[in-house]
Scaffold this active site. Structure first.
Site, PDB file in Angstrom:
ATOM      1  N   ARG A 239       0.854  -1.187   0.000  1.00 39.34           N
ATOM      2  CA  ARG A 239       0.000   0.000   0.000  1.00 39.34           C
ATOM      3  C   ARG A 239       0.883   1.228   0.000  1.00 39.34           C
ATOM      4  O   ARG A 239       1.986   1.220   0.575  1.00 39.34           O
ATOM      5  CB  ARG A 239      -0.871   0.050   1.266  1.00 39.34           C
ATOM      6  N   GLU A 268      -2.389   7.981  -4.008  1.00 40.09           N
ATOM      7  CA  GLU A 268      -2.701   7.588  -5.385  1.00 40.09           C
ATOM      8  C   GLU A 268      -4.164   7.892  -5.719  1.00 40.09           C
ATOM      9  O   GLU A 268      -5.001   7.869  -4.815  1.00 40.09           O
ATOM     10  CB  GLU A 268      -2.388   6.087  -5.602  1.00 40.09           C
ATOM     11  N   HIS A 286      -1.099   0.562  -9.646  1.00 41.98           N
ATOM     12  CA  HIS A 286      -1.828  -0.333  -8.723  1.00 41.98           C
ATOM     13  C   HIS A 286      -2.561  -1.447  -9.502  1.00 41.98           C
ATOM     14  O   HIS A 286      -3.798  -1.539  -9.456  1.00 41.98           O
ATOM     15  CB  HIS A 286      -2.829   0.478  -7.867  1.00 41.98           C
TER      16      HIS A 286
END
Ligand code: GLV
Length: 326
Positions: A239, A268, A286
């Site tokens: 993360r 993000e 991601h």
């Protein structure tokens, strides 16, 4: 009357069709990213919500959505949930473990390879028309086969990465985790527990696979990067926020470590501007779990959790099962 649910982001059409067989569905196939206030508004009168990591479920939202009984995340990570607040409000939380383990581990390895072997940097060079001749040290990176792989966080995905490293790439695998794996799992993973300090100092390639929590914020910052080998690479598929992105960009510029591969970022989809200016970092948006079969399996499991709980009284993968038994 069918229960009402909200699908908070766009989803596979066949999953929507399945949900519509069981629920009154409000869908967001336009994929609008709602503000917290808009999400609260959309959730009025809904008993369930299909979320992705981009919807924050906290005490404020729960207080404003008294009909809500279940939030089904289409992700294994659930740091978008305030689990304590959900439990206190009697709202069930579910995630999507297992179905993405091997796909995500594949991607972790892809990022290790791309980072160690400078694939993104060299591809940019080629596309820019700069390849005019061979040179003995052109984009010379570091070896993966036979090197030392460090894994921080040794859950299902960490273990799947360890197996690839130990059995496929002849790596010495070391790990650091809150708790030690049992002997049989350690042996299947070919992995040895070490201290965080040893992990930082000994890894040729260090991969982060720990869950995010406020305590995990900036687990890797300037001090930790300084303890790594100057030839080492760092990969984060866990993360954003676990790495201090500004400190990492500085370390990459200064040669504190050789290179990094990042699939997740603090804040993000915004990326720290300094990371965009350093060449020795591979940046991906991601996508570690993004294969079609795996994303479909994740969506199916999130849908099964909603149907299982709201229609049949039992969710498949609850995170706070005490809500049901209370
Ligand atoms: C992806 O990041 C997930 O948590 O599933």
């Amino acid at each position: 009357m069918k229960p009402s649910i909200l699908v908070a982001r766009a989803v596979f059409p066949q999953i929507l069709t399945l949900l519509e067989q069981h629920f009154e569905v409000t869908a967001n196939q336009d994929d609008t990213v709602w503000t917290p206030a808009e999400l609260i508004q959309q959730l009025q009168g809904k008993q369930g919500v299909f979320t992705t990591g981009s919807q924050r479920i906290d005490a404020q939202l729960l207080a404003a959505c008294p009909d809500l009984k279940i939030c089904a995340n289409m992700a294994v990570g659930y740091n978008n949930f305030d689990l304590n607040a959900m439990t206190a409000a009697g709202v069930l939380a579910t995630n999507t473990p297992d179905v993405l383990t091997e796909t995500t581990a594949d991607f972790g390895f892809a990022l290790i390879m791309a980072t160690a072997r400078r694939m993104a940097e060299s591809e940019r060079f080629l596309r820019a028309g700069l390849w005019t001749s061979w040179r003995y040290d052109m984009f010379a990176g570091s070896d993966v086969y036979g090197s030392t792989l460090g894994i921080l966080g040794m859950g299902r995905i960490g273990q799947a990465i360890a197996r690839r490293g130990a059995h496929g790439f002849g790596m010495k695998v070391i790990y650091h985790n809150r708790s030690r794996l049992d002997a049989a799992t350690e042996s299947a993973c070919g992995a040895t527990l070490v201290s965080k300090q040893e992990l930082l100092a000994q890894s040729d390639h260090l991969i982060l696979v720990l869950p995010y929590s406020p305590e995990a914020h900036h687990t890797i910052g300037a001090a930790e990067l300084a303890q790594m080998k100057p030839t080492a690479t760092l990969v984060n598929i866990a993360r954003g926020g676990i790495v201090d992105d500004a400190a990492l960009a500085a370390a990459l510029k200064q040669g504190t470590i050789a290179a990094a591969g990042l699939d997740v970022f603090d804040g993000e989809p915004n990326v720290h501007p300094d990371l965009l200016t350093v060449p020795n970092v591979v940046l991906t948006p991601h996508i570690a779990s993004a294969t079609m079969p795996t994303r479909l399996a994740m969506a199916q499991l999130a849908a099964d959790n909603l149907i299982g709980f709201l229609v049949n009284g039992k969710a498949m993968t609850p995170l706070n099962p005490q809500v049901v038994t209370a």
